[in-house]
Design a protein around this motif. Structure first.
Motif, PDB file in Angstrom:
ATOM      1  N   ARG A  93       3.069  -1.430  -3.928  1.00 42.28           N
ATOM      2  CA  ARG A  93       3.127  -0.529  -5.079  1.00 42.28           C
ATOM      3  C   ARG A  93       3.756   0.806  -4.747  1.00 42.28           C
ATOM      4  O   ARG A  93       4.435   1.389  -5.559  1.00 42.28           O
ATOM      5  N   LYS A  94       3.493   1.322  -3.575  1.00 40.72           N
ATOM      6  CA  LYS A  94       4.018   2.628  -3.191  1.00 40.72           C
ATOM      7  C   LYS A  94       5.114   2.438  -2.160  1.00 40.72           C
ATOM      8  O   LYS A  94       5.209   1.395  -1.527  1.00 40.72           O
ATOM      9  N   GLY A  95       5.892   3.475  -1.949  1.00 41.01           N
ATOM     10  CA  GLY A  95       6.934   3.411  -0.937  1.00 41.01           C
ATOM     11  C   GLY A  95       6.398   3.556   0.478  1.00 41.01           C
ATOM     12  O   GLY A  95       6.936   2.992   1.402  1.00 41.01           O
ATOM     13  N   GLU A  96       5.300   4.301   0.622  1.00 49.42           N
ATOM     14  CA  GLU A  96       4.755   4.542   1.956  1.00 49.42           C
ATOM     15  C   GLU A  96       3.235   4.444   1.946  1.00 49.42           C
ATOM     16  O   GLU A  96       2.591   4.821   0.969  1.00 49.42           O
ATOM     17  N   TYR A  97       2.700   3.968   3.025  1.00 48.74           N
ATOM     18  CA  TYR A  97       1.256   3.933   3.237  1.00 48.74           C
ATOM     19  C   TYR A  97       0.990   4.572   4.585  1.00 48.74           C
ATOM     20  O   TYR A  97       1.761   4.376   5.532  1.00 48.74           O
ATOM     21  N   ILE A  98      -0.118   5.308   4.680  1.00 45.87           N
ATOM     22  CA  ILE A  98      -0.439   5.966   5.941  1.00 45.87           C
ATOM     23  C   ILE A  98      -0.805   4.931   7.012  1.00 45.87           C
ATOM     24  O   ILE A  98      -0.594   5.145   8.188  1.00 45.87           O
ATOM     25  N   ASN A  99      -1.380   3.817   6.584  1.00 46.66           N
ATOM     26  CA  ASN A  99      -1.632   2.700   7.487  1.00 46.66           C
ATOM     27  C   ASN A  99      -1.790   1.423   6.669  1.00 46.66           C
ATOM     28  O   ASN A  99      -1.636   1.433   5.451  1.00 46.66           O
ATOM     29  N   MET A 100      -2.120   0.344   7.319  1.00 51.57           N
ATOM     30  CA  MET A 100      -2.123  -0.951   6.649  1.00 51.57           C
ATOM     31  C   MET A 100      -3.346  -1.216   5.776  1.00 51.57           C
ATOM     32  O   MET A 100      -3.268  -2.028   4.865  1.00 51.57           O
ATOM     33  N   LEU A 101      -4.470  -0.557   6.009  1.00 47.29           N
ATOM     34  CA  LEU A 101      -5.661  -0.866   5.229  1.00 47.29           C
ATOM     35  C   LEU A 101      -5.474  -0.574   3.736  1.00 47.29           C
ATOM     36  O   LEU A 101      -5.763  -1.445   2.903  1.00 47.29           O
ATOM     37  N   PRO A 102      -4.975   0.596   3.340  1.00 47.89           N
ATOM     38  CA  PRO A 102      -4.725   0.810   1.904  1.00 47.89           C
ATOM     39  C   PRO A 102      -3.728  -0.205   1.321  1.00 47.89           C
ATOM     40  O   PRO A 102      -3.888  -0.659   0.194  1.00 47.89           O
ATOM     41  N   LEU A 103      -2.729  -0.562   2.101  1.00 52.08           N
ATOM     42  CA  LEU A 103      -1.753  -1.553   1.646  1.00 52.08           C
ATOM     43  C   LEU A 103      -2.440  -2.895   1.380  1.00 52.08           C
ATOM     44  O   LEU A 103      -2.217  -3.523   0.346  1.00 52.08           O
ATOM     45  N   LEU A 104      -3.302  -3.330   2.289  1.00 48.85           N
ATOM     46  CA  LEU A 104      -4.008  -4.600   2.094  1.00 48.85           C
ATOM     47  C   LEU A 104      -4.912  -4.550   0.867  1.00 48.85           C
ATOM     48  O   LEU A 104      -4.942  -5.484   0.072  1.00 48.85           O
ATOM     49  N   ILE A 105      -5.650  -3.455   0.727  1.00 49.69           N
ATOM     50  CA  ILE A 105      -6.569  -3.329  -0.399  1.00 49.69           C
ATOM     51  C   ILE A 105      -5.817  -3.367  -1.726  1.00 49.69           C
ATOM     52  O   ILE A 105      -6.227  -4.047  -2.670  1.00 49.69           O
ATOM     53  N   GLU A 106      -4.703  -2.673  -1.818  1.00 55.93           N
ATOM     54  CA  GLU A 106      -3.933  -2.652  -3.067  1.00 55.93           C
ATOM     55  C   GLU A 106      -3.151  -3.942  -3.290  1.00 55.93           C
ATOM     56  O   GLU A 106      -2.890  -4.315  -4.424  1.00 55.93           O
TER      57      GLU A 106
END
Length: 87
Positions: free
Chosen positions: A31-44
């Protein structure tokens, strides 16, 4: 059908910058161009699934702060504590 997504949370110490590779299957769902790490990316990326994160206490504390800063509900992830091994 709900699934379980497991991840291992770690910490990068020092001047290194973490590098992430995203599976082709996920590329369209980011959804976003950048994530600070992989956990938010996995959750979303897996909103209907259960996320279980294995983490040391130090990594868990850091990840919880990342989630708070990302406005992600901490209830979306279940942390399982692991002991930190020797160096």
């Amino acid at each position: 059908m709900a699934r379980v997504v497991m991840t291992i949370c770690g910490l990068v110490k020092g001047p290194q910058k973490p590098m992430y590779q995203v599976a082709k299957a996920l590329e369209g769902s980011i959804r976003k161009g950048e994530y600070i790490n992989m956990l938010p990316l996995l959750i979303e990326s897996y909103p209907e699934d259960t996320i279980i994160a294995l983490a040391t206490k130090e990594a868990r504390d850091a990840q919880e702060q990342v989630l708070k800063n990302s406005d992600i509900d901490l209830a979306r992830v279940s942390f399982e504590d692991i002991e930190q091994g020797g160096d």
